[in-house]
Design a protein around this motif. Structure first.
Motif, PDB file in Angstrom:
ATOM      1  N   ARG A  36      -1.898  -4.208  -2.795  1.00  0.00           N
ATOM      2  CA  ARG A  36      -1.411  -3.425  -1.230  1.00  0.00           C
ATOM      3  C   ARG A  36      -2.607  -1.683  -0.655  1.00  0.00           C
ATOM      4  O   ARG A  36      -2.962  -1.871  -0.565  1.00  0.00           O
ATOM      5  CB  ARG A  36       0.487  -3.149  -0.996  1.00  0.00           C
ATOM      6  N   THR A  37      -2.324  -1.053  -2.251  1.00  0.00           N
ATOM      7  CA  THR A  37      -3.413   0.062  -1.801  1.00  0.00           C
ATOM      8  C   THR A  37      -4.526  -0.506  -2.472  1.00  0.00           C
ATOM      9  O   THR A  37      -5.326   0.436  -1.689  1.00  0.00           O
ATOM     10  CB  THR A  37      -2.330   1.086  -3.291  1.00  0.00           C
ATOM     11  N   ARG A  38      -4.581  -1.277  -3.535  1.00  0.00           N
ATOM     12  CA  ARG A  38      -5.604  -1.395  -3.779  1.00  0.00           C
ATOM     13  C   ARG A  38      -7.097  -1.762  -1.517  1.00  0.00           C
ATOM     14  O   ARG A  38      -7.674  -1.750  -2.003  1.00  0.00           O
ATOM     15  CB  ARG A  38      -5.836  -2.735  -4.701  1.00  0.00           C
ATOM     16  N   ASP A  39      -6.032  -2.880  -1.255  1.00  0.00           N
ATOM     17  CA  ASP A  39      -6.948  -3.674  -0.539  1.00  0.00           C
ATOM     18  C   ASP A  39      -7.099  -2.673   0.749  1.00  0.00           C
ATOM     19  O   ASP A  39      -7.826  -2.562   1.736  1.00  0.00           O
ATOM     20  CB  ASP A  39      -6.182  -4.847   0.000  1.00  0.00           C
ATOM     21  N   ARG A  40      -5.890  -1.824   0.977  1.00  0.00           N
ATOM     22  CA  ARG A  40      -5.543  -0.697   2.243  1.00  0.00           C
ATOM     23  C   ARG A  40      -6.615   0.088   2.022  1.00  0.00           C
ATOM     24  O   ARG A  40      -7.337   0.570   2.883  1.00  0.00           O
ATOM     25  CB  ARG A  40      -4.363  -0.803   2.056  1.00  0.00           C
ATOM     26  N   ASP A  41      -6.659   1.193   0.946  1.00  0.00           N
ATOM     27  CA  ASP A  41      -7.037   2.086   0.143  1.00  0.00           C
ATOM     28  C   ASP A  41      -8.776   2.114  -0.565  1.00  0.00           C
ATOM     29  O   ASP A  41      -9.461   2.383   0.287  1.00  0.00           O
ATOM     30  CB  ASP A  41      -6.379   2.511   0.148  1.00  0.00           C
ATOM     31  N   LEU A  42      -8.125   0.851  -1.325  1.00  0.00           N
ATOM     32  CA  LEU A  42      -9.846   1.317  -2.000  1.00  0.00           C
ATOM     33  C   LEU A  42     -11.075   0.431  -1.252  1.00  0.00           C
ATOM     34  O   LEU A  42     -11.882   1.246  -1.489  1.00  0.00           O
ATOM     35  CB  LEU A  42      -9.471   0.922  -3.427  1.00  0.00           C
ATOM     36  N   HIS A  43     -10.373  -0.995  -0.864  1.00  0.00           N
ATOM     37  CA  HIS A  43     -11.517  -2.070  -1.479  1.00  0.00           C
ATOM     38  C   HIS A  43     -11.357  -2.033   0.706  1.00  0.00           C
ATOM     39  O   HIS A  43     -11.890  -2.758   0.986  1.00  0.00           O
ATOM     40  CB  HIS A  43     -11.410  -3.188  -1.632  1.00  0.00           C
ATOM     41  N   ARG A  44     -10.303  -1.447   1.298  1.00  0.00           N
ATOM     42  CA  ARG A  44     -10.827  -1.376   3.128  1.00  0.00           C
ATOM     43  C   ARG A  44     -10.832  -2.823   3.186  1.00  0.00           C
ATOM     44  O   ARG A  44     -11.921  -3.045   4.215  1.00  0.00           O
ATOM     45  CB  ARG A  44     -11.850  -1.174   3.266  1.00  0.00           C
ATOM     46  N   GLY A  45     -10.078  -3.608   3.053  1.00  0.00           N
ATOM     47  CA  GLY A  45     -10.117  -5.068   4.052  1.00  0.00           C
ATOM     48  C   GLY A  45     -10.464  -5.755   3.322  1.00  0.00           C
ATOM     49  O   GLY A  45     -11.201  -6.903   3.747  1.00  0.00           O
ATOM     50  N   VAL A  46     -11.815  -5.785   2.207  1.00  0.00           N
ATOM     51  CA  VAL A  46     -12.781  -6.533   2.029  1.00  0.00           C
ATOM     52  C   VAL A  46     -12.710  -7.554   2.400  1.00  0.00           C
ATOM     53  O   VAL A  46     -12.804  -9.349   2.474  1.00  0.00           O
ATOM     54  CB  VAL A  46     -13.796  -6.603   1.475  1.00  0.00           C
ATOM     55  N   ARG A  47     -11.233  -8.144   0.549  1.00  0.00           N
ATOM     56  CA  ARG A  47     -10.514  -9.351   0.643  1.00  0.00           C
ATOM     57  C   ARG A  47      -9.173  -9.886   1.792  1.00  0.00           C
ATOM     58  O   ARG A  47      -9.468 -10.580   2.301  1.00  0.00           O
ATOM     59  CB  ARG A  47     -10.621  -9.765  -0.732  1.00  0.00           C
ATOM     60  N   TYR A  48      -8.515  -8.566   1.443  1.00  0.00           N
ATOM     61  CA  TYR A  48      -7.430  -8.861   2.214  1.00  0.00           C
ATOM     62  C   TYR A  48      -6.675  -7.771   3.338  1.00  0.00           C
ATOM     63  O   TYR A  48      -7.143  -6.445   2.826  1.00  0.00           O
ATOM     64  CB  TYR A  48      -6.277  -9.190   1.123  1.00  0.00           C
ATOM     65  N   THR A  49      -7.345  -8.064   4.729  1.00  0.00           N
ATOM     66  CA  THR A  49      -6.618  -7.006   5.533  1.00  0.00           C
ATOM     67  C   THR A  49      -4.889  -6.901   5.637  1.00  0.00           C
ATOM     68  O   THR A  49      -4.794  -7.134   5.605  1.00  0.00           O
ATOM     69  CB  THR A  49      -7.190  -7.436   6.950  1.00  0.00           C
ATOM     70  N   ARG A  50      -5.086  -5.680   6.619  1.00  0.00           N
ATOM     71  CA  ARG A  50      -3.777  -5.200   6.515  1.00  0.00           C
ATOM     72  C   ARG A  50      -3.213  -5.793   7.681  1.00  0.00           C
ATOM     73  O   ARG A  50      -1.777  -5.791   7.227  1.00  0.00           O
ATOM     74  CB  ARG A  50      -3.760  -3.895   7.443  1.00  0.00           C
ATOM     75  N   GLU A  51      -3.820  -7.206   8.469  1.00  0.00           N
ATOM     76  CA  GLU A  51      -2.957  -7.836   8.888  1.00  0.00           C
ATOM     77  C   GLU A  51      -2.042  -9.150   8.491  1.00  0.00           C
ATOM     78  O   GLU A  51      -1.802  -9.673   8.589  1.00  0.00           O
ATOM     79  CB  GLU A  51      -4.170  -8.367  10.119  1.00  0.00           C
ATOM     80  N   ASP A  52      -3.359  -9.530   6.704  1.00  0.00           N
ATOM     81  CA  ASP A  52      -2.463  -9.937   6.079  1.00  0.00           C
ATOM     82  C   ASP A  52      -0.990  -9.865   5.407  1.00  0.00           C
ATOM     83  O   ASP A  52      -0.574 -10.549   5.671  1.00  0.00           O
ATOM     84  CB  ASP A  52      -3.827 -10.387   5.213  1.00  0.00           C
ATOM     85  N   TYR A  53      -1.681  -8.902   4.866  1.00  0.00           N
ATOM     86  CA  TYR A  53      -0.280  -8.036   4.564  1.00  0.00           C
ATOM     87  C   TYR A  53       0.732  -7.887   5.410  1.00  0.00           C
ATOM     88  O   TYR A  53       2.083  -8.150   4.856  1.00  0.00           O
ATOM     89  CB  TYR A  53      -0.218  -6.902   4.154  1.00  0.00           C
ATOM     90  N   GLU A  54       0.488  -7.530   6.868  1.00  0.00           N
ATOM     91  CA  GLU A  54       2.000  -7.596   7.417  1.00  0.00           C
ATOM     92  C   GLU A  54       2.189  -9.541   7.630  1.00  0.00           C
ATOM     93  O   GLU A  54       3.699  -9.486   8.191  1.00  0.00           O
ATOM     94  CB  GLU A  54       1.455  -7.270   8.960  1.00  0.00           C
ATOM     95  N   HIS A  55       1.353 -10.095   7.660  1.00  0.00           N
ATOM     96  CA  HIS A  55       1.836 -11.794   7.912  1.00  0.00           C
ATOM     97  C   HIS A  55       3.119 -11.739   6.925  1.00  0.00           C
ATOM     98  O   HIS A  55       3.590 -13.232   7.410  1.00  0.00           O
ATOM     99  CB  HIS A  55       0.181 -12.186   7.606  1.00  0.00           C
ATOM    100  N   PHE A  56       2.696 -11.297   5.587  1.00  0.00           N
ATOM    101  CA  PHE A  56       3.594 -12.104   4.624  1.00  0.00           C
ATOM    102  C   PHE A  56       5.189 -11.799   5.433  1.00  0.00           C
ATOM    103  O   PHE A  56       6.402 -12.420   4.907  1.00  0.00           O
ATOM    104  CB  PHE A  56       3.802 -11.375   3.269  1.00  0.00           C
ATOM    105  N   ASP A  57       6.009 -10.054   6.162  1.00  0.00           N
ATOM    106  CA  ASP A  57       6.999  -9.951   6.066  1.00  0.00           C
ATOM    107  C   ASP A  57       7.416 -10.823   7.701  1.00  0.00           C
ATOM    108  O   ASP A  57       8.389 -11.208   8.139  1.00  0.00           O
ATOM    109  CB  ASP A  57       6.801  -8.823   6.764  1.00  0.00           C
ATOM    110  N   ASN A  58       6.380 -11.017   8.211  1.00  0.00           N
ATOM    111  CA  ASN A  58       6.182 -11.654   9.854  1.00  0.00           C
ATOM    112  C   ASN A  58       5.989 -13.074   9.815  1.00  0.00           C
ATOM    113  O   ASN A  58       6.426 -13.684  11.573  1.00  0.00           O
ATOM    114  CB  ASN A  58       6.119 -10.860  10.831  1.00  0.00           C
ATOM    115  N   GLY A  59       5.352 -13.608   8.956  1.00  0.00           N
ATOM    116  CA  GLY A  59       4.957 -15.354   9.194  1.00  0.00           C
ATOM    117  C   GLY A  59       6.192 -15.906   9.303  1.00  0.00           C
ATOM    118  O   GLY A  59       7.320 -15.661   8.485  1.00  0.00           O
ATOM    119  N   LYS A  60       5.850 -17.352   9.490  1.00  0.00           N
ATOM    120  CA  LYS A  60       6.867 -18.190   9.472  1.00  0.00           C
ATOM    121  C   LYS A  60       7.097 -18.731   8.179  1.00  0.00           C
ATOM    122  O   LYS A  60       6.146 -18.947   7.855  1.00  0.00           O
ATOM    123  CB  LYS A  60       6.968 -19.267  10.850  1.00  0.00           C
TER     124      LYS A  60
END
Length: 374
Positions: free
Chosen positions: A329-353
């Motif tokens: 989470r820290t790597r994609d959100r803060d370091l790589h700025r969503g190059v591979r996985y965005t904040r929306e991708d991580y939110e999908h883990f908890d909200n997706g069906k």
């Protein structure tokens, strides 16, 4: 014994040592038997017996290890194969680096500036020494009455030895570059920089010796001290992987290890693991080892930017475990700025069906993905 130990510790670096010392042995034989010049006479110990023993040990050790022998053969196979483009891995990483706010020029300066300066100094000394070798003994390079390049002294023989060995290793280095073996050629680069550091330091000492004839020794010492402080300031930040290099720390927290251990111990038979960046198989080897083998066929990374495509569970046909760590989470959100996985991708883990959180210890989260009904 130390040379033989290197073969066991790191065969690839042992190959570099064999090339270096093998080149030196050849030069010694040429100087001893082929050159008739008293200024180039050599009475030191011949090292070819030691190199020969090391070469035999290297061959016996690597011949029985498929991984090592395969890594040695692979560059030659790739070099002869068509369609290989040198530097392909670097070019593929450039867009991701730019998306994270960096550039290849910036990374080059951070990683290689000091090495480049030393390489220039070493190249000057190498060039001067090689020039002296091919000059007539009565026409050698002098500076204010003192010889500053190659002579029959042991120090200048050392310069020639390291120069010739460096050229031989550079040839192997370029084989790896042309074969596009990015995971390997930096190992040869690091060995080359050992030689460059020695020769660069000798060249710097020669330059300072000449400069000190016209400038006071105190000023020269002060300038050199400031220079090395600057070198140190540029070099220290790259000793360890960090955001300074747009890479995360290699430190693995205990919560992550404990999370993987619990997941492996309670894994349902036949259910595969997929992950974001923390490769599951490496943790299995560290924690479980050979006691319980897991079939990782088909396991791998979650597709990049999967939330843009819709439902993550549609990517899988069977029940699947999904590993997410706080490092991810820290790597994609803060370091790589969503190059591979965005904040929306991580939110999908908890909200997706069809994605259920079944384990969470604060540093490690395990989800279970249920594919959509047919």
């Amino acid at each position: 014994m130390s040379l033989s130990g290197m073969v066991l510790l790191h065969p690839q670096q042992a190959a570099n040592i064999i090339i270096l010392f093998g080149t030196v042995a050849i030069i010694q034989l040429i100087v001893s038997f082929a050159i008739d010049d008293e200024n180039l006479s050599y009475n030191g110990r011949q090292i070819y017996p030691y190199v020969s023993v090391m070469l035999v040990i290297f061959w016996l050790w690597t011949e029985g290890l498929d991984k090592i022998s395969g890594n040695l053969r692979k560059p030659l196979v790739n070099l002869l194969a068509s369609g290989r483009e040198p530097g392909g891995n670097v070019r593929s990483a450039a867009p991701s680096l730019e998306a994270a706010g960096g550039s290849t020029e910036e990374i080059f300066i951070k990683l290689f500036l000091i090495g480049f300066i030393y390489s220039v100094l070493a190249a000057l000394l190498m060039g001067a020494s090689l020039t002296e070798v091919f000059k007539d003994s009565s026409n050698r390079l002098y500076k204010q009455g003192e010889r500053i390049a190659f002579s029959s002294s042991s120090l200048n023989f050392l310069v020639i030895y390291l120069t010739a060995g460096f050229i031989a290793i550079v040839g192997l280095f370029f084989v790896y570059i042309l074969a596009d073996q990015s995971r390997q050629y930096f190992r040869h680069y690091s060995f080359m920089m050992v030689i460059v550091t020695v020769l660069g330091s000798l060249a710097l000492a020669q330059i300072l010796k000449i400069v000190s004839r016209n400038i006071s020794r105190r000023r020269v010492t002060t300038a050199v001290s400031i220079l090395f402080i600057v070198f140190l300031l540029f070099s220290v930040p790259i000793i360890h992987i960090s955001p300074y290099l747009y890479q995360e720390s290699e430190h693995v927290p205990e919560s992550q290890m404990k999370g993987f251990e619990t997941a492996f111990n309670h894994q349902e038979e036949g259910v595969q693991f997929v992950f974001i960046r923390s490769t599951t198989s490496r943790y299995h080897d560290a924690i479980i080892g050979e006691r319980k083998r897991i079939d990782y066929t088909g396991a791998g990374n979650v597709p990049y930017h999967f939330s843009e495509e819709g439902d993550l569970r549609s990517q899988y046909e069977e029940e699947t475990y999904l590993v997410v760590t706080n490092r991810d989470r820290t790597r994609d959100r803060d370091l790589h700025r969503g190059v591979r996985y965005t904040r929306e991708d991580y939110e999908h883990f908890d909200n997706g069906k069809g994605i259920n959180r079944i384990q969470d210890n604060g540093g490690f989260t395990l989800y279970r993905i249920t594919p959509p009904p047919e």
